[in-house]
Design an enzyme around this catalytic site. Structure first.
Site, PDB file in Angstrom:
ATOM      1  N   ARG A  74     114.611  48.936  34.027  1.00 48.89           N
ATOM      2  CA  ARG A  74     114.902  50.139  33.251  1.00 48.89           C
ATOM      3  C   ARG A  74     114.784  51.357  34.163  1.00 48.89           C
ATOM      4  O   ARG A  74     113.935  51.378  35.078  1.00 48.89           O
ATOM      5  CB  ARG A  74     113.909  50.289  32.091  1.00 48.89           C
ATOM      6  N   HIS A  78     124.566  49.478  34.739  1.00 49.25           N
ATOM      7  CA  HIS A  78     123.751  48.664  33.813  1.00 49.25           C
ATOM      8  C   HIS A  78     124.503  47.384  33.416  1.00 49.25           C
ATOM      9  O   HIS A  78     124.702  47.101  32.236  1.00 49.25           O
ATOM     10  CB  HIS A  78     123.378  49.498  32.572  1.00 49.25           C
TER      11      HIS A  78
HETATM   12  P1  NAP Z   1     109.758  38.908  29.855  1.00 47.85           P
HETATM   13  O1  NAP Z   1     110.143  37.479  29.784  1.00 47.85           O
HETATM   14  O2  NAP Z   1     109.012  39.520  28.736  1.00 47.85           O
HETATM   15  O3  NAP Z   1     108.934  39.100  31.215  1.00 47.85           O
HETATM   16  C1  NAP Z   1     108.234  40.269  31.495  1.00 47.85           C
HETATM   17  C2  NAP Z   1     107.367  40.041  32.722  1.00 47.85           C
HETATM   18  O4  NAP Z   1     106.774  41.297  33.080  1.00 47.85           O
HETATM   19  C3  NAP Z   1     106.225  39.061  32.450  1.00 47.85           C
HETATM   20  O5  NAP Z   1     105.995  38.263  33.585  1.00 47.85           O
HETATM   21  C4  NAP Z   1     105.042  40.001  32.224  1.00 47.85           C
HETATM   22  O6  NAP Z   1     103.769  39.443  32.550  1.00 47.85           O
HETATM   23  C5  NAP Z   1     105.369  41.113  33.190  1.00 47.85           C
HETATM   24  N1  NAP Z   1     104.662  42.346  32.818  1.00 47.85           N
HETATM   25  C6  NAP Z   1     104.739  43.057  31.680  1.00 47.85           C
HETATM   26  N2  NAP Z   1     103.891  44.104  31.705  1.00 47.85           N
HETATM   27  C7  NAP Z   1     103.258  44.035  32.893  1.00 47.85           C
HETATM   28  C8  NAP Z   1     102.253  44.815  33.511  1.00 47.85           C
HETATM   29  N3  NAP Z   1     101.711  45.890  32.909  1.00 47.85           N
HETATM   30  N4  NAP Z   1     101.805  44.437  34.728  1.00 47.85           N
HETATM   31  C9  NAP Z   1     102.330  43.353  35.351  1.00 47.85           C
HETATM   32  N5  NAP Z   1     103.293  42.569  34.819  1.00 47.85           N
HETATM   33  C10 NAP Z   1     103.742  42.907  33.614  1.00 47.85           C
HETATM   34  O7  NAP Z   1     111.060  39.817  30.063  1.00 47.85           O
HETATM   35  P2  NAP Z   1     112.487  39.400  30.692  1.00 47.85           P
HETATM   36  O8  NAP Z   1     113.306  38.707  29.684  1.00 47.85           O
HETATM   37  O9  NAP Z   1     112.259  38.731  31.994  1.00 47.85           O
HETATM   38  O10 NAP Z   1     113.142  40.848  30.898  1.00 47.85           O
HETATM   39  C11 NAP Z   1     112.515  41.819  31.704  1.00 47.85           C
HETATM   40  C12 NAP Z   1     113.195  43.159  31.528  1.00 47.85           C
HETATM   41  O11 NAP Z   1     114.468  43.168  32.180  1.00 47.85           O
HETATM   42  C13 NAP Z   1     113.548  43.549  30.083  1.00 47.85           C
HETATM   43  O12 NAP Z   1     112.433  44.077  29.406  1.00 47.85           O
HETATM   44  C14 NAP Z   1     114.637  44.584  30.283  1.00 47.85           C
HETATM   45  O13 NAP Z   1     114.093  45.879  30.330  1.00 47.85           O
HETATM   46  C15 NAP Z   1     115.241  44.237  31.645  1.00 47.85           C
HETATM   47  N6  NAP Z   1     116.643  43.791  31.517  1.00 47.85           N
HETATM   48  C16 NAP Z   1     117.598  44.489  32.174  1.00 47.85           C
HETATM   49  C17 NAP Z   1     118.914  44.077  32.085  1.00 47.85           C
HETATM   50  C18 NAP Z   1     120.004  44.799  32.820  1.00 47.85           C
HETATM   51  O14 NAP Z   1     121.181  44.518  32.603  1.00 47.85           O
HETATM   52  N7  NAP Z   1     119.693  45.688  33.708  1.00 47.85           N
HETATM   53  C19 NAP Z   1     119.253  42.937  31.331  1.00 47.85           C
HETATM   54  C20 NAP Z   1     118.239  42.254  30.675  1.00 47.85           C
HETATM   55  C21 NAP Z   1     116.926  42.688  30.774  1.00 47.85           C
HETATM   56  P3  NAP Z   1     103.174  38.162  31.753  1.00 47.85           P
HETATM   57  O15 NAP Z   1     104.034  36.995  32.204  1.00 47.85           O
HETATM   58  O16 NAP Z   1     101.788  38.079  32.216  1.00 47.85           O
HETATM   59  O17 NAP Z   1     103.352  38.477  30.285  1.00 47.85           O
HETATM   60  C1  GLV Z   2     119.640  44.899  28.724  1.00 48.86           C
HETATM   61  O1  GLV Z   2     119.368  45.827  29.423  1.00 48.86           O
HETATM   62  C2  GLV Z   2     118.702  44.164  27.933  1.00 48.86           C
HETATM   63  O2  GLV Z   2     117.541  44.583  27.828  1.00 48.86           O
HETATM   64  O3  GLV Z   2     119.090  43.113  27.385  1.00 48.86           O
END
Ligand code: NAP
Ligand code: GLV
Length: 306
Positions: A221, A269
Site C-alpha cells: 500500500r 496498482h
Molecule cells: P496476509 O496473508 O494477511 O499476510 C500479512 C503478513 O503481514 C503476515 O505475515 C503478517 O504476520 C504480517 N504482518 C502484519 N502486521 C505486521 C506487523 N505489525 N509486523 C510484522 N508483520 C506483520 O496478507 P496478504 O494476502 O499476503 O496481502 C498482503 C497485502 O498485500 C494486503 O493487505 C494488500 O494491502 C496488499 N496487496 C496489494 C496488491 C496490489 O495489487 N498491489 C494486491 C493484493 C494485496 P503474521 O503472519 O504473523 O500474521
Molecule cells: C489489492 O490491492 C488488494 O488488496 O486486493
C-alpha cells in the site's frame, strides 16, 4: 437470502452474473441508496452510506486482499468480514516481484538503455549469494513470492508479526527482529497489510538500516512508504532505486516526482489483481461454510487490522 453488491470502480454486470450462477439460492443485486437491507454484502471500497443502510448483515465479503480502506469505515459490529485470500493474486505477485528483482539483479534496464543507444556492453555477473531478498510480510502473498524467489537461488528472508518456520526462508519476527532483518537485505519487498502498526514503515529511519545500494519494491500500500524519504535516499545513493506499484495518491499525479526519477519504476496498482472467477468461487464456498458454522480462511480481525 439477499446479497448486496457494492463495489466502487468495478463494472458490476459480470460479477453479478457469476455470483448468481455460483449462488443460485441467493438474490444478488447491485446496491442503490434506498434499497431494502441485505443479508450479506460483497464489497470493494463501498461508501459509508452502504453500511449505514445495513442493519441486518450476516457477513461481508471484500473482493480484495487488503481491508485497510474498509476498516476506516463504521462497520456493523460483530459481523464477520472476510477478505480474499489469494484469489489468483499470489502467482501474479510472484511474477511481478521476480520480474522487478531479476530486472535489477541482472541490470536489464541498463541493457535496454545500451541497446537503444547502440552499445554492446556485457557486465560482470553479480554475486547471487550476497544478494539477499527480504520480504516484509509472510502471509498468503509474501510466502508465495518467497517460494518463487527461492527457485532462482536467491537467499530469501522474511519478517512477520508472529514467528514462523518456513523451509529455505530465514524468518524474523516482531519489532525486535526488524533491525537484523533489514541489515542483511539487499532488495526489500513490502507485502504487509496497511495497519496502524505498519503505516509509514518504509521511512528514512528504516530504509537507512538497509545496506547502502539496496533496492525497494513496494507492492503493498502507498501508506507504507514515506515518498519524500525514499526520494531523498535515492538522490543520495543510499537506495539504488525502486519499483513501486502503490502510492499515497492513486492515480499517481502526472507531475509527481516519482514519475520522473530515472531509477524509479512505477506501475498503476496492477501487481496482483483479484480474478473474478477465483473470487466468486471463494465467496460462494466461504458463505456456505459460514452458514454451516464452519471456520473460513481470510477472516479479518478488526483489532489487529488485517
Ligand atoms: P496476509 O496473508 O494477511 O499476510 C500479512 C503478513 O503481514 C503476515 O505475515 C503478517 O504476520 C504480517 N504482518 C502484519 N502486521 C505486521 C506487523 N505489525 N509486523 C510484522 N508483520 C506483520 O496478507 P496478504 O494476502 O499476503 O496481502 C498482503 C497485502 O498485500 C494486503 O493487505 C494488500 O494491502 C496488499 N496487496 C496489494 C496488491 C496490489 O495489487 N498491489 C494486491 C493484493 C494485496 P503474521 O503472519 O504473523 O500474521
Ligand atoms: C489489492 O490491492 C488488494 O488488496 O486486493
Amino acid at each position: 437470502m439477499n446479497i448486496a453488491f457494492c463495489c466502487t470502480g468495478i463494472a458490476p454486470q459480470p460479477w453479478l452474473a457469476d455470483l448468481r450462477a455460483a449462488l443460485p439460492e441467493a438474490r444478488v443485486e447491485p446496491w442503490a441508496p434506498g434499497d431494502a437491507p441485505a443479508d450479506h454484502a460483497v464489497v470493494w471500497a463501498p461508501p459509508q452510506a452502504f453500511f449505514d443502510a445495513q442493519p441486518r448483515l450476516r457477513s461481508i465479503f471484500n473482493i480484495g486482499a487488503g481491508v485497510d480502506a474498509l476498516l476506516g469505515l463504521r462497520l456493523p459490529p460483530g459481523v464477520p468480514l472476510v477478505r480474499i485470500d489469494d484469489g489468483g493474486m499470489a502467482v501474479q505477485m510472484a511474477e511481478y516481484v521476480c520480474h522487478a528483482a531479476i530486472g535489477y539483479f541482472r541490470d536489464f534496464g541498463g541493457y535496454a538503455a545500451d541497446a537503444a543507444a547502440g552499445r554492446w556492453q556485457p557486465r560482470e555477473p553479480r554475486d547471487r549469494a550476497a544478494f539477499t531478498i527480504g520480504i516484509l510480510g509472510l502471509g498468503v502473498l509474501g510466502q508465495r513470492v518467497a517460494r518463487a524467489l527461492r527457485q532462482f537461488d536467491f537467499p530469501v528472508r522474511g519478517w512477520s508479526r508472529t514467528p514462523k518456520a518456513l523451509d529455505g526462508i530465514d524468518c524474523f519476527a516482531g519489532d525486535g527482529g526488524l533491525d537484523d532483518f533489514l541489515a542483511g537485505t539487499r532488495l526489500l519487498v513490502c507485502l504487509l497489510p496497511l495497519t496502524p502498526d505498519t503505516r509509514d514503515i518504509l521511512r528514512r529511519e528504516t530504509l537507512s538500516r538497509l545496506p547502502r545500494g539496496a533496492y525497494l519494491v513496494n507492492v503493498a500500500r502507498g501508506g507504507h512508504l514515506v515518498e519524500d524519504d525514499l526520494l531523498a535516499l535515492v538522490d543520495d545513493g543510499h537506495i539504488a532505486g525502486a519499483t513501486l506499484d502503490v502510492f499515497r495518491q492513486e492515480p499517481l499525479p502526472a507531475d509527481h516526482p516519482l514519475r520522473v526519477r530515472p531509477r524509479i519504476t512505477v506501475t498503476p496498482h496492477i501487481s496482483a489483481q483479484s480474478l473474478r472467477a477465483d473470487c466468486v468461487a471463494q465467496i460462494a464456498r466461504k458463505l456456505r461454510a459460514l452458514q454451516r458454522g464452519e471456520p473460513v480462511a481470510g477472516l479479518v480481525d478488526p483489532a489487529r487490522g488485517y
